[in-house]
Design an enzyme around this catalytic site. Structure first.
Site, PDB file in Angstrom:
ATOM      1  N   CYS A  86       4.372  -3.353   2.586  1.00 42.01           N
ATOM      2  CA  CYS A  86       4.863  -4.178   3.696  1.00 42.01           C
ATOM      3  C   CYS A  86       5.419  -5.504   3.171  1.00 42.01           C
ATOM      4  O   CYS A  86       6.428  -5.522   2.506  1.00 42.01           O
ATOM      5  CB  CYS A  86       3.753  -4.366   4.740  1.00 42.01           C
ATOM      6  N   HIS A 196       1.263   1.159   5.753  1.00 40.35           N
ATOM      7  CA  HIS A 196       0.087   0.558   5.103  1.00 40.35           C
ATOM      8  C   HIS A 196      -0.929   1.593   4.635  1.00 40.35           C
ATOM      9  O   HIS A 196      -1.901   1.871   5.351  1.00 40.35           O
ATOM     10  CB  HIS A 196      -0.592  -0.391   6.092  1.00 40.35           C
ATOM     11  N   GLU A 198      -3.292   1.234   2.646  1.00 43.93           N
ATOM     12  CA  GLU A 198      -4.645   0.660   2.499  1.00 43.93           C
ATOM     13  C   GLU A 198      -5.438   0.738   3.799  1.00 43.93           C
ATOM     14  O   GLU A 198      -6.652   0.571   3.795  1.00 43.93           O
ATOM     15  CB  GLU A 198      -4.565  -0.791   1.974  1.00 43.93           C
TER      16      GLU A 198
END
EC number: 6.3.5.3
Lengths: 224, 74
Positions: A86, A196, A198
């Site tokens: 991002c 994302h 994560e």
């Protein structure tokens, strides 16, 4: 192995990135503060999401000149694996480590939703544990994620297989050219993506599809 | 020396801010408006105006997606 996660003023996903890196067996993850050019002997670097320097001037524009980034650029130019997520992707594009740029979303909205992301290349340190064609469910949350590269550059990137991730199943949320969600450099050791991963490492929070991406970073290292 | 740097989205690149403004104006009764593009203005005092172009290339603009124009006055 040891991961480093860069933290700028305005980063907001560094804690999830640390936790995602530590899903890899035996791995530890440490913060790399933006003012500190010491990379702490890490084996791989994640530049996480957020709003570094308030997105002032242009997304990623100020962060690219933080002291840590000079060290990250040297690490990348030496073949070290670097992943930008991002805002981290935006920063890596600004540094020139990755081709292209991220523009405001086509429909002017901040997007926050789960998207389907196809793995288009497994020849990167972030995707080598995947199979080409795998579709991963990963959250996307951004306002400036419309991938853009001039036509000639885009054609060259497609020919060289530098598109690593594409939005699948009509889930392109931002108007990115060629449904591009993530790309790599020509040396293939630097990867950036808007969604994302994560936030997709635990089924209890919606998806653990991205575990394979972090596991990929541990593969191929000689001193895991 | 005083300088102004005008930064614009490159021609051909979709400008969602410009579209938003273009759609808002008729709603306020301002008709006949088209081709709205929104950029940035950076004002600065510089000792060496020769450095302005490098400043634009390196930081103030992203030449891949933006055009810039430097205006100076003493």
């Amino acid at each position: 192995m040891r991961f480093g996660v860069v933290q700028f003023p305005g980063s907001c996903d560094e804690r999830d990135a640390l936790a995602a890196c530590e899903t890899v067996d035996g791995a530890e993850a440490v913060i790399l503060w933006h003012r500190d050019a010491d990379l702490k002997d890490v084996d791989a670097i994640v530049v996480p999401g957020g709003f570094s320097f308030g997105d002032y001037l242009r997304v990623g524009a100020i962060a690219q000149f933080s002291p840590v980034m000079a060290a990250v650029i040297a690490f990348a130019n030496n073949g070290g694996p670097v992943v930008g997520i991002c805002n981290g992707f935006q920063v890596l594009c600004e540094t020139g480590l990755l081709p292209g740029a991220l523009l405001p979303n086509e429909r002017r909205r901040f997007i926050c939703r789960q998207v389907d992301v196809e793995v288009c290349s497994t020849e990167t340190p972030f995707t080598r544990a995947c199979t080409a064609g795998d579709v991963l469910s990963i959250p996307s949350k951004h306002q400036t994620g419309r991938y853009y590269a001039p036509e000639a550059l885009l054609e060259q990137m497609e020919a060289d297989g530098q598109v690593v991730f594409r939005y699948a199943n009509d889930s392109n949320p931002n108007g990115s050219l060629n449904d591009i969600a993530g790309v790599c450099n020509t040396a293939r050791n630097v990867v950036g993506l808007m969604p994302h991963p994560e936030h997709a490492v635990d089924a209890r929070t919606g998806s653990d599809d991205a575990l394979a991406l972090f596991a990929s970073l541990a593969q191929g290292l000689t001193h895991v | 020396m005083k300088a102004q740097v005008l930064i614009r989205p490159k021609a051909g690149i979709l400008d969602p801010q410009g579209i938003a403004v273009e759609q808002a104006l008729p709603a306020l009764g301002f008709g006949g408006v088209s081709n709205v593009r929104v950029g940035r203005l950076v004002e600065l005092d510089v000792e060496d105006p020769e450095q302005l172009d490098a400043m634009c290339q390196k930081l103030l603009a992203n030449p891949l997606i933006e055009d810039y124009e430097v205006l100076t006055s003493s």
